[in-house]
Structure formats: C-alpha cells, structure tokens
Design a protein around this motif. Sequence first.
Motif, PDB file in Angstrom:
ATOM      1  N   HIS A 150      -5.071   1.367  14.055  1.00  0.00           N
ATOM      2  CA  HIS A 150      -5.191   0.939  12.661  1.00  0.00           C
ATOM      3  C   HIS A 150      -6.113  -0.270  12.544  1.00  0.00           C
ATOM      4  O   HIS A 150      -5.973  -1.098  11.657  1.00  0.00           O
ATOM      5  CB  HIS A 150      -3.812   0.625  12.080  1.00  0.00           C
ATOM      6  CG  HIS A 150      -3.005   1.850  11.783  1.00  0.00           C
ATOM      7  ND1 HIS A 150      -2.348   2.561  12.766  1.00  0.00           N
ATOM      8  CD2 HIS A 150      -2.763   2.511  10.621  1.00  0.00           C
ATOM      9  CE1 HIS A 150      -1.731   3.597  12.217  1.00  0.00           C
ATOM     10  NE2 HIS A 150      -1.962   3.593  10.932  1.00  0.00           N
ATOM     11  N   LYS A 156      -5.889   8.528   4.198  1.00  0.00           N
ATOM     12  CA  LYS A 156      -4.731   9.062   3.490  1.00  0.00           C
ATOM     13  C   LYS A 156      -5.187   9.956   2.342  1.00  0.00           C
ATOM     14  O   LYS A 156      -6.158   9.637   1.643  1.00  0.00           O
ATOM     15  CB  LYS A 156      -3.875   7.916   2.951  1.00  0.00           C
ATOM     16  CG  LYS A 156      -3.245   7.061   4.040  1.00  0.00           C
ATOM     17  CD  LYS A 156      -2.227   7.853   4.837  1.00  0.00           C
ATOM     18  CE  LYS A 156      -1.626   7.039   5.958  1.00  0.00           C
ATOM     19  NZ  LYS A 156      -0.604   7.782   6.698  1.00  0.00           N
ATOM     20  N   TYR A 199      -5.396   3.608   2.888  1.00  0.00           N
ATOM     21  CA  TYR A 199      -4.097   3.697   2.228  1.00  0.00           C
ATOM     22  C   TYR A 199      -4.302   3.435   0.742  1.00  0.00           C
ATOM     23  O   TYR A 199      -5.182   2.666   0.339  1.00  0.00           O
ATOM     24  CB  TYR A 199      -3.133   2.663   2.813  1.00  0.00           C
ATOM     25  CG  TYR A 199      -2.604   3.017   4.170  1.00  0.00           C
ATOM     26  CD1 TYR A 199      -1.321   3.528   4.334  1.00  0.00           C
ATOM     27  CD2 TYR A 199      -3.387   2.835   5.311  1.00  0.00           C
ATOM     28  CE1 TYR A 199      -0.834   3.845   5.588  1.00  0.00           C
ATOM     29  CE2 TYR A 199      -2.907   3.169   6.568  1.00  0.00           C
ATOM     30  CZ  TYR A 199      -1.632   3.670   6.703  1.00  0.00           C
ATOM     31  OH  TYR A 199      -1.152   3.998   7.949  1.00  0.00           O
ATOM     32  N   VAL A 201       0.862  -1.179   0.000  1.00  0.00           N
ATOM     33  CA  VAL A 201       0.000   0.000   0.000  1.00  0.00           C
ATOM     34  C   VAL A 201       0.901   1.231   0.000  1.00  0.00           C
ATOM     35  O   VAL A 201       2.104   1.140   0.229  1.00  0.00           O
ATOM     36  CB  VAL A 201      -0.949   0.024   1.216  1.00  0.00           C
ATOM     37  CG1 VAL A 201      -1.904  -1.155   1.169  1.00  0.00           C
ATOM     38  CG2 VAL A 201      -0.156   0.033   2.524  1.00  0.00           C
ATOM     39  N   TRP A 202       0.282   2.386  -0.258  1.00  0.00           N
ATOM     40  CA  TRP A 202       1.037   3.629  -0.345  1.00  0.00           C
ATOM     41  C   TRP A 202       0.398   4.706   0.532  1.00  0.00           C
ATOM     42  O   TRP A 202      -0.818   4.764   0.680  1.00  0.00           O
ATOM     43  CB  TRP A 202       1.054   4.150  -1.783  1.00  0.00           C
ATOM     44  CG  TRP A 202       2.077   3.513  -2.658  1.00  0.00           C
ATOM     45  CD1 TRP A 202       1.989   2.313  -3.292  1.00  0.00           C
ATOM     46  CD2 TRP A 202       3.358   4.055  -2.989  1.00  0.00           C
ATOM     47  NE1 TRP A 202       3.135   2.065  -4.008  1.00  0.00           N
ATOM     48  CE2 TRP A 202       3.996   3.121  -3.851  1.00  0.00           C
ATOM     49  CE3 TRP A 202       4.026   5.236  -2.666  1.00  0.00           C
ATOM     50  CZ2 TRP A 202       5.270   3.337  -4.375  1.00  0.00           C
ATOM     51  CZ3 TRP A 202       5.295   5.456  -3.180  1.00  0.00           C
ATOM     52  CH2 TRP A 202       5.901   4.516  -4.026  1.00  0.00           C
ATOM     53  N   THR A 203       1.232   5.546   1.114  1.00  0.00           N
ATOM     54  CA  THR A 203       0.810   6.878   1.524  1.00  0.00           C
ATOM     55  C   THR A 203       1.061   7.781   0.313  1.00  0.00           C
ATOM     56  O   THR A 203       1.471   7.318  -0.747  1.00  0.00           O
ATOM     57  CB  THR A 203       1.619   7.375   2.724  1.00  0.00           C
ATOM     58  OG1 THR A 203       2.975   7.643   2.302  1.00  0.00           O
ATOM     59  CG2 THR A 203       1.639   6.347   3.847  1.00  0.00           C
TER      60      THR A 203
END
Length: 385
Positions: free
Chosen positions: A337, A182, A154, A20-22
Amino acid sequence: MSRIASIKTHMISVPKAAPVWTAHEEIRASSLILVEVATEDGLVGYGEIHGAPMPRICGWIARFAEVIRGMDALANVAVWERLFSLTSPRPGGIDGADGLPPPLPRGERTQVMAAIAGIDIALWDIKGKAAGLPVYRLLGGENRPVFTYATGAYYRPDTSDAAYGEEMARLVGLGYRAVKIKTGAASRREEAERVGAVRRAIGDEPLLMLDMNAPYDLPDCIDFAHRVEPHRVFWLEEPLHWYLQPADFARLAAATPIPLAHGERELTRFTVRDFVVNGGVRYVQFDATRAAGFTEALRIAALAEQHGAILAPHTAPELHAHLVLAFPRCSFGVESHGGPETDPIPFGVFRDHPRLRDGHLHIADRPGFGLEVDWDFVEAHRAPL
C-alpha cells in the motif's frame, strides 16, 4: 526442545487523516494485532493479524495460550491441528474428556481462525530463528527481488476520476509496475469511466488490477467486465457478491477474458480449493494474516501450483514474500500500500521493513521473517481494550 512458554498480544491502531471507503465499508484507521510467542529456551517469534474486532481475537489467543503451552514450538503442524480441531465436534469434546475445551462457537469462527493465524505465523518466525535461517530458505527458496504491486484509489468524498488517476500515476512514478484500484461503489458506467481515467493517467505499460470488494451479481458483473475490457485490466478481484459460489465464478470466467482473483476472505484451503478447481479463479489471494496462518498458506500454495493457478497473497508483503520466494513457478508477487505515509503500521512496527526498488520488494537474509519490532512505536499507537 523449544517449548511454548507464553503468548502475548499487542493491538495497534493508527487513525487515518480522513476516512476512506472501499465499495463495502469505511476505513478510519490502519490496525494490526502483533502476536508475541516466547519459548522456554528464550526464542521469541512475532505474528501479524489483520482482523476485527481486535479484543475478541486477542481473547481467543489468550484462551489458546493455555491449550498449547508446553507444546514444541517447532511442531507448527501439531499446534495448528490441535487448535483447528476445536472448531468442530469431536468425541469427548463436550465434557472435555480429551483435556481440551469444548467445540468453539460457530459465530466466532472468523475470529478463531484469525487467532490461529497469528500464533502460527509467530511459530514460523521461531522456526526460522531456531535454524538461523530466513523462512523462505527453510522452505527451499532462494532470495531474489519480489515483484510488488501497489493498491490505492480508495474512495474519498468529492474526488474526481482525474485525481484518482494522478494518485496512481504517482505510485508508478515511485517504481511500481502494477497498480490496483478500488471499484464497485458507483454505477457500472461511472466505474468504467473511472477505470479509463486511471489507465490514461498511468499509461499503457503498467498492469492495472481492480479490487472490487464483491459489488455485483453475475449478470451485472459480466456487463461491467465487458465495459472495462478495453482498458486492459489485469484481473477482477472479488468481483461477485459474498454469497455467490464457485459455480458463479466459473460462469463469469467463461464470459470475460479478464482473469479472476479471489481468496482473501476464505478461511481454509478447502474453500480455496473449490474456487480454484471449479470456479475458474486464476490468482489465489489467500491472506495468512486473516485466517489460518502460514501453515495453511503453504498448503494452498501447493494446491495452486498443482492446478495451474497463481499465488498473489493479500497484503502483508513482509511475510507473504517468503511464501512467494518458496514457490517461484506459480507466484505473481505481493501487495503493497505504498510507503510509510500511506501504510504507516508495518513500516512503524518493524524496523528495517523490506524496501521497494524498481517495483520489487527486497527481503533481508535475517532469520525467521527478519523483522525487528520497534516497541516505542507499538507503545505510542497501542489501541485501547
């Protein structure tokens, strides 16, 4: 006297099913450094570090163990000050005339402060165990349910705004009354549409925060803030590029009614002070597991209260809840989370991790931070050196 006898580190990593990405970086695994401090009289305390690269941080802890071995484990301020003194020049420091290592490299400062954090947190755990009290009671707090929000959304490839909305609605369904998503990876228009989709999915009542990971310069951030204001955003977190300063945050705060949140990447109370006093930051997110530890977090909590700011510590709710309980007048709550499926390490490393009920975390009355390590989990997920 409970003297420090040894310090060990345990690097733990659990790969994610898919990256996953921020807005700033890819995340392939959940990782943690568990710090184990033992005293000569048999007490053992545990600290947490969220930082990288983990081997470098563990290397500093090994060096610091030699510096503080034999010190009073209950004298956390004295230990903290000795280690922190190594980060700056001092008389006799170059040739070791004071019996300590020379000033530490500036390029390693982030890892050094993370190492100090893990040791300091473990010492607070020992302090509570020595007294037979939870940390929050050592600090004069009383136990109560701690308001907790959940972070999610995310970035994932080929995921629609509606899917992110469904994800956050599921968290609301689990009992969270506030969620954080995010933002910052797409255009300002696309991001505002994404925020709107999440708001529609969760309804009007839950709080909605934006975790932005420093995506904008000042003009673009003001524009983005105006775009999302109709969606009743509770705060903008780390909204400005990493190099922008309190003066820039102050201008942003003056341009939007949405409060600003900041502090997780700061290393000491001194930079946090400037963001609070001069930068218009309302919510203080200092992370004791990233830098400087619980001793510094207490100083920052007092600073926030004195200036009318509000504590909202970043991650590690099982630790930071003790801080929130000790400062009820100026605390918002803690960050989660989700449960074991979405946040496997804290629920795996610690048996009887504090549980969420009705949007609040419930802390046990066990001594120290009240966390028992599951060594089978640690061994199963030990990261390679």
